[in-house]
Scaffold this motif. Structure first.
Motif, PDB file in Angstrom:
ATOM      1  N   TYR A 125      -1.918   9.937  -3.779  1.00 26.11           N
ATOM      2  CA  TYR A 125      -1.130  10.398  -2.640  1.00 26.11           C
ATOM      3  C   TYR A 125       0.190  11.044  -3.037  1.00 26.11           C
ATOM      4  O   TYR A 125       0.819  10.665  -4.020  1.00 26.11           O
ATOM      5  N   ASP A 126       0.609  12.001  -2.183  1.00 29.02           N
ATOM      6  CA  ASP A 126       1.879  12.701  -2.398  1.00 29.02           C
ATOM      7  C   ASP A 126       3.061  11.875  -1.914  1.00 29.02           C
ATOM      8  O   ASP A 126       4.194  12.118  -2.339  1.00 29.02           O
ATOM      9  N   PHE A 127       2.837  10.946  -0.988  1.00 33.82           N
ATOM     10  CA  PHE A 127       3.888  10.044  -0.527  1.00 33.82           C
ATOM     11  C   PHE A 127       3.251   8.777   0.042  1.00 33.82           C
ATOM     12  O   PHE A 127       2.077   8.773   0.425  1.00 33.82           O
ATOM     13  N   TRP A 128       4.055   7.732   0.044  1.00 35.74           N
ATOM     14  CA  TRP A 128       3.601   6.426   0.528  1.00 35.74           C
ATOM     15  C   TRP A 128       4.550   5.913   1.599  1.00 35.74           C
ATOM     16  O   TRP A 128       5.776   6.039   1.474  1.00 35.74           O
ATOM     17  N   ALA A 135       3.486  -6.675  -4.683  1.00 37.18           N
ATOM     18  CA  ALA A 135       4.222  -5.549  -4.100  1.00 37.18           C
ATOM     19  C   ALA A 135       5.143  -4.868  -5.107  1.00 37.18           C
ATOM     20  O   ALA A 135       5.697  -3.806  -4.820  1.00 37.18           O
ATOM     21  N   ALA A 136       5.303  -5.444  -6.286  1.00 29.45           N
ATOM     22  CA  ALA A 136       6.258  -4.908  -7.264  1.00 29.45           C
ATOM     23  C   ALA A 136       5.924  -3.486  -7.691  1.00 29.45           C
ATOM     24  O   ALA A 136       6.808  -2.744  -8.135  1.00 29.45           O
ATOM     25  N   PHE A 137       4.663  -3.062  -7.518  1.00 29.90           N
ATOM     26  CA  PHE A 137       4.281  -1.710  -7.953  1.00 29.90           C
ATOM     27  C   PHE A 137       5.024  -0.632  -7.165  1.00 29.90           C
ATOM     28  O   PHE A 137       5.155   0.507  -7.631  1.00 29.90           O
ATOM     29  N   VAL A 138       5.509  -0.974  -5.974  1.00 26.74           N
ATOM     30  CA  VAL A 138       6.201   0.019  -5.142  1.00 26.74           C
ATOM     31  C   VAL A 138       7.402   0.594  -5.888  1.00 26.74           C
ATOM     32  O   VAL A 138       7.709   1.782  -5.776  1.00 26.74           O
ATOM     33  N   ALA A 139       8.076  -0.239  -6.660  1.00 27.83           N
ATOM     34  CA  ALA A 139       9.263   0.218  -7.393  1.00 27.83           C
ATOM     35  C   ALA A 139       8.929   1.295  -8.411  1.00 27.83           C
ATOM     36  O   ALA A 139       9.807   2.072  -8.807  1.00 27.83           O
ATOM     37  N   ASP A 140       7.673   1.364  -8.842  1.00 30.09           N
ATOM     38  CA  ASP A 140       7.284   2.301  -9.894  1.00 30.09           C
ATOM     39  C   ASP A 140       6.616   3.571  -9.359  1.00 30.09           C
ATOM     40  O   ASP A 140       6.245   4.447 -10.152  1.00 30.09           O
ATOM     41  N   ASP A 174       6.170   7.137  -8.282  1.00 32.46           N
ATOM     42  CA  ASP A 174       6.959   8.324  -8.634  1.00 32.46           C
ATOM     43  C   ASP A 174       6.744   9.440  -7.609  1.00 32.46           C
ATOM     44  O   ASP A 174       6.549  10.605  -7.960  1.00 32.46           O
ATOM     45  N   VAL A 175       6.727   9.053  -6.338  1.00 33.28           N
ATOM     46  CA  VAL A 175       6.587   9.982  -5.215  1.00 33.28           C
ATOM     47  C   VAL A 175       7.516   9.480  -4.110  1.00 33.28           C
ATOM     48  O   VAL A 175       8.025   8.357  -4.181  1.00 33.28           O
TER      49      VAL A 175
END
Length: 211
Positions: free
Chosen positions: A6-9, A93-98, A100-101
């Motif tokens: 995805y281009d954004f989350w 949920a920690a993956f959200v910090a990484d 790159d979008v």
């Protein structure tokens, strides 16, 4: 990995990335019950807090409770500092910090509660925009708050985006705004009492990372 598609989350907050300790939830409903003159069972508190029955206002009406009386009482008894202290981050949920979008938050949690929680957990900088739903923006599954977040992020319908949340209203808001929807199930589906359809149905964000 799905996280690279995805281009954004966009994310919901409560029940998706974070949760509150049960003791805080139980205490909150005790106080709401005192104001309304109507006690709430553990099961009723769980259903309303997590939105397990779907739209909360519809659930309140089913129980003979006027939402126009319930919500002011609910917000009046909530203590922002106490709620922040009682709130924890789901480890997956920690993956959200990484990511790159562009990343946004679209939450029914009101700003006076969301702000202390985000600061306490030190996750505010994970998000490029934070939209707390109001009567002006609309409430999920209305696409209004999602469209507002997309505008803030500078994305449009040409971009591939996704919204992840723990309820049917989150997926509905995603679909109504033309996005994919991810439903993360933090509860036993039997306790939810319904099946939530989505483009992806997961029990942990780790499933999206291929781990």
């Amino acid at each position: 990995m799905v996280s690279d598609v995805y281009d954004f989350w966009l994310f919901d907050l409560d029940g998706t990335l974070i949760d509150a300790e049960w003791e805080y939830t139980r205490r909150t409903f005790d106080r709401v019950g005192d104001r309304l003159g109507r006690a709430f069972s553990d099961r009723e508190a769980e259903i309303l807090w997590h939105g397990l029955g779907g739209a909360r206002n519809a659930q309140l009406h089913e129980w003979g409770i006027d939402p126009a009386e319930f919500w002011p009482a609910f917000h009046a008894v909530e203590d922002p500092a106490a709620r922040a202290e009682a709130t924890y981050l789901h480890p997956d949920a920690a993956f959200v910090a990484d990511l790159d979008v562009p990343v946004g938050l679209v939450t029914h949690c009101q700003q006076f509660l969301a702000d202390p929680v985000l600061d306490h957990l030190d996750i505010r900088d994970w998000f490029d925009t934070i939209v707390c739903c109001t009567d002006d923006t609309g409430w999920k599954p209305d696409p209004g708050p999602v469209s507002h977040a997309m505008s803030d992020l500078g994305v449009d319908g040409a971009d591939d985006g996704v919204l992840a949340g723990d309820g049917a209203n989150d997926v509905g808001a995603a679909w109504n705004a033309g996005l994919d929807g991810i439903h993360i199930e933090r509860h036993d589906p039997e306790r939810r009492g319904q099946c939530v359809l989505a483009d992806y149905r997961i029990r942990s964000f780790e499933e999206l990372l291929g781990t």
